[in-house]
Write a protein that holds these residues in place. Structure first.
Motif, PDB file in Angstrom:
ATOM      1  N   ARG A  94       0.836  -1.192   0.000  1.00  0.00           N
ATOM      2  CA  ARG A  94       0.000   0.000   0.000  1.00  0.00           C
ATOM      3  C   ARG A  94       0.878   1.252   0.000  1.00  0.00           C
ATOM      4  NH1 ARG A  94      -3.138  -3.256  -1.201  1.00  0.00           N
ATOM      5  NH2 ARG A  94      -5.109  -3.855  -0.197  1.00  0.00           N
ATOM      6  N   LEU A  95       0.371   2.321  -0.600  1.00  0.00           N
ATOM      7  CA  LEU A  95       1.005   3.617  -0.444  1.00  0.00           C
ATOM      8  C   LEU A  95       0.743   4.117   0.979  1.00  0.00           C
ATOM      9  CD1 LEU A  95       0.046   5.274  -3.855  1.00  0.00           C
ATOM     10  CD2 LEU A  95       2.165   4.079  -3.249  1.00  0.00           C
ATOM     11  N   GLY A  96       1.455   5.156   1.359  1.00  0.00           N
ATOM     12  CA  GLY A  96       1.353   5.628   2.737  1.00  0.00           C
ATOM     13  C   GLY A  96       2.552   5.167   3.537  1.00  0.00           C
ATOM     14  N   VAL A  98       5.108   6.680  -1.904  1.00  0.00           N
ATOM     15  CA  VAL A  98       4.323   7.625  -2.702  1.00  0.00           C
ATOM     16  C   VAL A  98       4.259   7.147  -4.147  1.00  0.00           C
ATOM     17  CG1 VAL A  98       4.908   9.580  -1.213  1.00  0.00           C
ATOM     18  CG2 VAL A  98       6.342   9.074  -3.220  1.00  0.00           C
ATOM     19  N   THR A 138      10.334  10.150   1.272  1.00  0.00           N
ATOM     20  CA  THR A 138       9.330   9.560   0.387  1.00  0.00           C
ATOM     21  C   THR A 138      10.055   8.656  -0.600  1.00  0.00           C
ATOM     22  OG1 THR A 138       9.444  11.379  -1.217  1.00  0.00           O
ATOM     23  CG2 THR A 138       7.848  11.591   0.586  1.00  0.00           C
ATOM     24  N   SER A 170      -1.555   0.702  -4.275  1.00  0.00           N
ATOM     25  CA  SER A 170      -2.650   1.669  -4.206  1.00  0.00           C
ATOM     26  C   SER A 170      -2.727   2.255  -2.803  1.00  0.00           C
ATOM     27  CB  SER A 170      -3.973   0.996  -4.557  1.00  0.00           C
ATOM     28  OG  SER A 170      -4.231  -0.072  -3.648  1.00  0.00           O
ATOM     29  N   SER A 171      -3.504   3.309  -2.663  1.00  0.00           N
ATOM     30  CA  SER A 171      -3.727   3.874  -1.339  1.00  0.00           C
ATOM     31  C   SER A 171      -4.478   2.877  -0.465  1.00  0.00           C
ATOM     32  CB  SER A 171      -4.506   5.181  -1.447  1.00  0.00           C
ATOM     33  OG  SER A 171      -3.762   6.149  -2.163  1.00  0.00           O
ATOM     34  N   ARG A 194      -7.100   0.792   1.775  1.00  0.00           N
ATOM     35  CA  ARG A 194      -8.553   0.685   1.891  1.00  0.00           C
ATOM     36  C   ARG A 194      -8.950   0.988   3.337  1.00  0.00           C
ATOM     37  NH1 ARG A 194      -8.545  -5.425  -0.162  1.00  0.00           N
ATOM     38  NH2 ARG A 194      -7.100  -5.369   1.601  1.00  0.00           N
ATOM     39  N   GLN A 237      -3.128   0.756   8.862  1.00  0.00           N
ATOM     40  CA  GLN A 237      -2.530   1.883   8.135  1.00  0.00           C
ATOM     41  C   GLN A 237      -2.176   3.028   9.070  1.00  0.00           C
ATOM     42  OE1 GLN A 237      -5.790   4.304   5.985  1.00  0.00           O
ATOM     43  NE2 GLN A 237      -6.747   2.289   6.370  1.00  0.00           N
ATOM     44  N   TRP A 288      -1.737  11.297  -2.352  1.00  0.00           N
ATOM     45  CA  TRP A 288      -2.174   9.902  -2.264  1.00  0.00           C
ATOM     46  C   TRP A 288      -3.052   9.656  -1.043  1.00  0.00           C
ATOM     47  CZ3 TRP A 288       2.646  11.861  -3.157  1.00  0.00           C
ATOM     48  CH2 TRP A 288       3.054  11.824  -4.505  1.00  0.00           C
ATOM     49  N   GLY A 289      -3.489  10.746  -0.407  1.00  0.00           N
ATOM     50  CA  GLY A 289      -4.440  10.639   0.686  1.00  0.00           C
ATOM     51  C   GLY A 289      -3.837  10.419   2.053  1.00  0.00           C
ATOM     52  N   THR A 290      -2.526  10.540   2.199  1.00  0.00           N
ATOM     53  CA  THR A 290      -1.908  10.374   3.519  1.00  0.00           C
ATOM     54  C   THR A 290      -2.069  11.665   4.324  1.00  0.00           C
ATOM     55  OG1 THR A 290      -0.278   8.804   2.679  1.00  0.00           O
ATOM     56  CG2 THR A 290       0.237   9.882   4.757  1.00  0.00           C
TER      57      THR A 290
END
Length: 290
Positions: free
Chosen positions: A86-88, A192, A232, A240-241, A243, A248, A282-284
């Motif tokens: 996962r990203l993050g 990232v 990063t 992916s980002s 779920r 997480q 990426w939503g972090t």
């Protein structure tokens, strides 16, 4: 040719807003699948004390500290992740006050039968673990800034084998008694999608200096001349980002005087800001407070 990294001789500052040298990192907030299991692991393996617990949230930190280093939050249905899927979060990094403390931690991991990765980065010496949910953790100590080197304007960092024998010898056979006073959150390292957008968000808009930018697939950023408060990387291709049900990183924290300036800089650059929290591309989430 390597040169001593004297103050002001290295790093690439942003052209606009610049984060202050007094920056420090607050706690990371993690979503975990089993709160009791995580609390026990963070205590028994990592050496953190449970500072408080309220329903599905446990705060872990140095014994007697006013603030936690890690906040564990259980959400129903959460499942562990495979590292790098996962990203993050790649890892959060706990900074010990000195090399003897790192040596005691190495001895402790041996006693409890936990295997860890280990590296010498020139500016620091580090160990790497995963928690029960597959979330990455670094425990490290810094070398003195007078020992750091640069090549041109770029700070020198590498990934070399750790001299574990020398690190353990520094402990002088003193017993491990948990994370010592003076332990802090040292840095975050994130997966990232690409480095140019990470540079736009974290350097040009948020205001970190670029410290290391030719490390393969990675960018290291810091404030006040520190080797990095944030890294990063693009070492999770195709990821992916997270779920909603993945273990997480829910949030990491930057503490600075006058946080409004950093938040305004991010908003002016077109990034998502809600109150004191901003989302990277990426939503972090990162929260910026004073």
């Amino acid at each position: 040719m390597p040169q001593l990294a004297l103050p002001g001789s290295y790093g690439d500052a942003p052209t606009g807003y610049r984060l202050p040298a007094t920056l420090r990192l607050g706690a990371v907030r993690l979503q975990v699948s089993d709160l009791s299991r995580s609390v026990h692991w963070y205590h028994d393996v990592l050496g953190l004390s449970e500072l408080s617990r309220e329903r599905d949230v446990g705060a872990m930190g140095v014994a007697g500290a006013a603030e936690p280093l890690v906040v564990l939050e259980h959400r129903p249905g959460t499942v562990p992740i495979r590292p790098g899927s996962r990203l993050g979060l790649y890892h959060f990094a706990i900074l010990l006050p000195d090399r003897p403390a790192l040596g005691r931690f190495v001895q402790h991991l041996t006693r409890v039968g936990v295997r860890a990765g280990a590296s010498d980065h020139l500016v620091s010496e580090a160990l790497y673990l995963q928690d029960p949910d597959g979330l990455g953790i670094e425990v490290y100590r810094d070398r003195l800034r007078s020992e750091w080197q640069r090549t041109g304007k770029e700070l020198m960092m590498v990934t070399d084998p750790l001299d574990a024998v020398s690190v353990v010898a520094a402990a002088n056979d003193d017993p491990w008694a948990g994370m010592p006073h003076g332990t802090v959150m040292g840095h975050l390292h994130l997966h990232v999608g690409d480095i140019p957008r990470a540079t736009d968000f974290y350097s040009h808009a948020l205001g970190f200096d670029r410290m290391v930018w030719r490390y393969p697939g990675a960018l290291f950023l810091g404030a006040g001349g520190y080797h990095h408060h944030l890294a990063t990387n693009t070492w999770a291709p195709g990821a992916s980002s997270p779920r909603n049900t993945d273990a997480q990183l829910l949030e990491w924290n930057i503490v600075i005087p006058g946080p409004e300036a950093a938040l305004s800089s991010l908003a002016a650059a077109g990034f998502r800001v809600n109150g004191t929290q901003a989302l990277d591309p990426w939503g972090t989430p990162v929260r910026i407070t004073g």
